[in-house]
Design a protein around this motif. Structure first.
Motif, PDB file in Angstrom:
ATOM      1  N   ALA A   1       1.100  -0.821   0.172  1.00  0.00           N
ATOM      2  CA  ALA A   1       0.299   0.436  -0.050  1.00  0.00           C
ATOM      3  C   ALA A   1       0.811   1.159  -0.485  1.00  0.00           C
ATOM      4  O   ALA A   1       1.728   1.437   0.533  1.00  0.00           O
ATOM      5  CB  ALA A   1      -0.663   0.438   1.127  1.00  0.00           C
ATOM      6  N   PRO A   2       0.674   2.090  -0.354  1.00  0.00           N
ATOM      7  CA  PRO A   2       0.738   3.979  -0.577  1.00  0.00           C
ATOM      8  C   PRO A   2       1.635   3.874   0.694  1.00  0.00           C
ATOM      9  O   PRO A   2       1.048   4.004   2.025  1.00  0.00           O
ATOM     10  CB  PRO A   2       0.625   4.627  -1.040  1.00  0.00           C
ATOM     11  CG  PRO A   2      -0.676   3.925  -1.433  1.00  0.00           C
ATOM     12  CD  PRO A   2      -0.838   2.687  -0.957  1.00  0.00           C
ATOM     13  N   GLY A   3       3.119   4.401   1.414  1.00  0.00           N
ATOM     14  CA  GLY A   3       3.800   4.325   2.495  1.00  0.00           C
ATOM     15  C   GLY A   3       3.918   3.313   3.471  1.00  0.00           C
ATOM     16  O   GLY A   3       4.502   3.640   4.231  1.00  0.00           O
ATOM     17  N   LYS A   4       3.853   1.698   3.068  1.00  0.00           N
ATOM     18  CA  LYS A   4       3.709   1.012   3.792  1.00  0.00           C
ATOM     19  C   LYS A   4       5.205  -0.364   2.498  1.00  0.00           C
ATOM     20  O   LYS A   4       5.211   0.461   1.913  1.00  0.00           O
ATOM     21  CB  LYS A   4       2.317  -0.223   4.966  1.00  0.00           C
ATOM     22  CG  LYS A   4       1.608   1.519   4.508  1.00  0.00           C
ATOM     23  CD  LYS A   4       0.318   0.800   5.159  1.00  0.00           C
ATOM     24  CE  LYS A   4      -0.583   1.280   5.968  1.00  0.00           C
ATOM     25  NZ  LYS A   4      -1.577   0.472   6.271  1.00  0.00           N
TER      26      LYS A   4
ATOM     27  N   ARG B   1       6.268  -3.783   1.986  1.00  0.00           N
ATOM     28  CA  ARG B   1       5.676  -5.065   1.327  1.00  0.00           C
ATOM     29  C   ARG B   1       5.481  -6.038   2.294  1.00  0.00           C
ATOM     30  O   ARG B   1       6.277  -6.035   3.025  1.00  0.00           O
ATOM     31  CB  ARG B   1       6.435  -5.295   0.213  1.00  0.00           C
ATOM     32  CG  ARG B   1       5.523  -6.364  -0.944  1.00  0.00           C
ATOM     33  CD  ARG B   1       6.442  -6.677  -2.187  1.00  0.00           C
ATOM     34  NE  ARG B   1       6.676  -5.647  -2.921  1.00  0.00           N
ATOM     35  CZ  ARG B   1       7.938  -5.485  -4.488  1.00  0.00           C
ATOM     36  NH1 ARG B   1       7.702  -6.273  -5.216  1.00  0.00           N
ATOM     37  NH2 ARG B   1       7.554  -4.412  -4.932  1.00  0.00           N
ATOM     38  N   GLU B   2       3.809  -6.284   1.788  1.00  0.00           N
ATOM     39  CA  GLU B   2       3.710  -7.341   2.842  1.00  0.00           C
ATOM     40  C   GLU B   2       3.127  -9.174   2.787  1.00  0.00           C
ATOM     41  O   GLU B   2       2.750  -8.778   0.929  1.00  0.00           O
ATOM     42  CB  GLU B   2       2.801  -7.068   3.715  1.00  0.00           C
ATOM     43  CG  GLU B   2       1.563  -7.065   3.524  1.00  0.00           C
ATOM     44  CD  GLU B   2       0.544  -6.139   4.403  1.00  0.00           C
ATOM     45  OE1 GLU B   2       0.230  -6.309   5.889  1.00  0.00           O
ATOM     46  OE2 GLU B   2      -0.455  -6.168   4.422  1.00  0.00           O
ATOM     47  N   PHE B   3       3.496 -10.129   3.391  1.00  0.00           N
ATOM     48  CA  PHE B   3       3.007 -11.371   2.681  1.00  0.00           C
ATOM     49  C   PHE B   3       1.844 -11.690   2.466  1.00  0.00           C
ATOM     50  O   PHE B   3       0.308 -11.333   3.336  1.00  0.00           O
ATOM     51  CB  PHE B   3       3.656 -12.212   3.600  1.00  0.00           C
ATOM     52  CG  PHE B   3       3.034 -13.156   3.211  1.00  0.00           C
ATOM     53  CD1 PHE B   3       2.353 -13.794   4.494  1.00  0.00           C
ATOM     54  CD2 PHE B   3       3.721 -14.234   2.103  1.00  0.00           C
ATOM     55  CE1 PHE B   3       1.942 -15.061   4.268  1.00  0.00           C
ATOM     56  CE2 PHE B   3       3.460 -15.956   2.103  1.00  0.00           C
ATOM     57  CZ  PHE B   3       2.055 -16.218   3.110  1.00  0.00           C
ATOM     58  N   VAL B   4       0.893 -11.932   1.530  1.00  0.00           N
ATOM     59  CA  VAL B   4      -0.390 -11.901   2.012  1.00  0.00           C
ATOM     60  C   VAL B   4      -0.175 -13.541   1.788  1.00  0.00           C
ATOM     61  O   VAL B   4      -1.523 -14.274   2.407  1.00  0.00           O
ATOM     62  CB  VAL B   4      -0.701 -11.841   0.532  1.00  0.00           C
ATOM     63  CG1 VAL B   4      -2.409 -12.196   0.772  1.00  0.00           C
ATOM     64  CG2 VAL B   4      -0.524  -9.874  -0.035  1.00  0.00           C
ATOM     65  N   ALA B   5      -0.289 -14.315   0.868  1.00  0.00           N
ATOM     66  CA  ALA B   5      -0.450 -15.688   1.057  1.00  0.00           C
ATOM     67  C   ALA B   5       0.637 -16.458  -0.050  1.00  0.00           C
ATOM     68  O   ALA B   5       1.544 -16.351  -0.210  1.00  0.00           O
ATOM     69  CB  ALA B   5      -1.037 -16.248  -0.247  1.00  0.00           C
ATOM     70  N   ALA B   6       1.017 -18.125   0.289  1.00  0.00           N
ATOM     71  CA  ALA B   6       2.167 -18.353  -0.303  1.00  0.00           C
ATOM     72  C   ALA B   6       1.855 -20.177  -0.715  1.00  0.00           C
ATOM     73  O   ALA B   6       0.426 -20.798  -0.062  1.00  0.00           O
ATOM     74  CB  ALA B   6       3.588 -18.832   0.450  1.00  0.00           C
ATOM     75  N   ILE B   7       1.467 -20.753  -1.423  1.00  0.00           N
ATOM     76  CA  ILE B   7       1.698 -22.266  -1.774  1.00  0.00           C
ATOM     77  C   ILE B   7       3.148 -23.010  -2.545  1.00  0.00           C
ATOM     78  O   ILE B   7       3.730 -22.018  -3.310  1.00  0.00           O
ATOM     79  CB  ILE B   7       0.757 -21.693  -3.254  1.00  0.00           C
ATOM     80  CG1 ILE B   7      -0.306 -23.396  -3.947  1.00  0.00           C
ATOM     81  CG2 ILE B   7       1.336 -21.846  -4.505  1.00  0.00           C
ATOM     82  CD1 ILE B   7      -1.802 -23.367  -3.884  1.00  0.00           C
ATOM     83  N   SER B   8       2.777 -24.098  -2.445  1.00  0.00           N
ATOM     84  CA  SER B   8       3.825 -25.061  -2.359  1.00  0.00           C
ATOM     85  C   SER B   8       3.769 -25.454  -4.247  1.00  0.00           C
ATOM     86  O   SER B   8       3.055 -25.034  -4.983  1.00  0.00           O
ATOM     87  CB  SER B   8       3.936 -26.155  -1.551  1.00  0.00           C
ATOM     88  OG  SER B   8       2.597 -27.137  -1.864  1.00  0.00           O
ATOM     89  N   TYR B   9       4.822 -26.114  -4.147  1.00  0.00           N
ATOM     90  CA  TYR B   9       5.331 -26.327  -5.842  1.00  0.00           C
ATOM     91  C   TYR B   9       3.821 -27.061  -6.456  1.00  0.00           C
ATOM     92  O   TYR B   9       4.189 -27.135  -7.649  1.00  0.00           O
ATOM     93  CB  TYR B   9       6.426 -27.337  -6.028  1.00  0.00           C
ATOM     94  CG  TYR B   9       7.969 -26.674  -5.277  1.00  0.00           C
ATOM     95  CD1 TYR B   9       7.677 -26.943  -3.915  1.00  0.00           C
ATOM     96  CD2 TYR B   9       8.702 -25.493  -6.240  1.00  0.00           C
ATOM     97  CE1 TYR B   9       9.207 -26.145  -3.489  1.00  0.00           C
ATOM     98  CE2 TYR B   9       9.542 -24.962  -5.333  1.00  0.00           C
ATOM     99  CZ  TYR B   9      10.056 -25.335  -3.896  1.00  0.00           C
ATOM    100  OH  TYR B   9      11.207 -25.157  -3.336  1.00  0.00           O
ATOM    101  N   SER B  10       3.333 -27.966  -5.961  1.00  0.00           N
ATOM    102  CA  SER B  10       2.691 -29.132  -6.071  1.00  0.00           C
ATOM    103  C   SER B  10       1.238 -28.597  -5.687  1.00  0.00           C
ATOM    104  O   SER B  10       0.304 -28.082  -6.447  1.00  0.00           O
ATOM    105  CB  SER B  10       2.302 -30.554  -5.673  1.00  0.00           C
ATOM    106  OG  SER B  10       2.178 -30.176  -4.452  1.00  0.00           O
ATOM    107  N   GLY B  11       0.462 -27.396  -5.081  1.00  0.00           N
ATOM    108  CA  GLY B  11      -0.155 -26.675  -4.624  1.00  0.00           C
ATOM    109  C   GLY B  11      -0.818 -27.252  -3.437  1.00  0.00           C
ATOM    110  O   GLY B  11      -2.214 -27.189  -2.967  1.00  0.00           O
ATOM    111  N   VAL B  12      -0.506 -28.561  -2.714  1.00  0.00           N
ATOM    112  CA  VAL B  12      -0.836 -29.121  -1.971  1.00  0.00           C
ATOM    113  C   VAL B  12      -0.805 -28.388  -0.662  1.00  0.00           C
ATOM    114  O   VAL B  12      -1.311 -28.012   0.377  1.00  0.00           O
ATOM    115  CB  VAL B  12      -0.616 -30.657  -1.410  1.00  0.00           C
ATOM    116  CG1 VAL B  12      -1.002 -31.406  -0.038  1.00  0.00           C
ATOM    117  CG2 VAL B  12      -0.250 -31.378  -2.657  1.00  0.00           C
TER     118      VAL B  12
END
Length: 124
Positions: free
Chosen positions: A40-43, A45-56
């Protein structure tokens, strides 16, 4: 190397939904674990979500848990972020990122490749 291109951002009212896509090219997509971050402006960078190689495996920031869903389709070289029940505080530029080694991590510096970002604006 892998090239990443985000799409799907836009303007939406609070309570609405958007689905972001991140298309990858240049290398075997399944060799990369993927993440979504936002800034966001003035902030920072923050983590939102992550996924593994296969998606499991998936991981979420507390602020989006239960509202956002990350998924991937390795046959289409694409990772998605489904965002529901959007709030004005979700307004930011959203980036997808790829890492070869550190699946499901929340730290931006551990990701090797980044897209250019897509703007998400949530009006109240």
């Amino acid at each position: 190397q892998v090239q990443l291109v985000e799409s799907g951002g836009g303007l939406v009212q609070a309570g609405g939904s958007l689905r972001l896509s991140c298309a990858a090219s240049g290398h075997t997509f399944s060799s990369y674990a993927m993440g979504w971050f936002r800034q966001a402006p003035g902030k920072e960078r923050e983590f939102v979500a992550a996924i593994s190689y296969s998606g499991v495996g998936t991981s979420y920031a507390d602020s989006v848990k239960g509202r956002f869903t990350i998924s991937r389709d390795n046959t289409k070289n694409t990772v998605y972020l489904q965002m529901n029940s959007l709030k004005p505080e979700d307004t930011a530029v959203y980036f997808c990122a790829a890492t070869e080694k550190y699946a499901l991590n929340h730290y931006a510096y551990m990701y090797d490749f980044w897209g250019q970002g897509t703007q998400v604006t949530v009006s109240s």
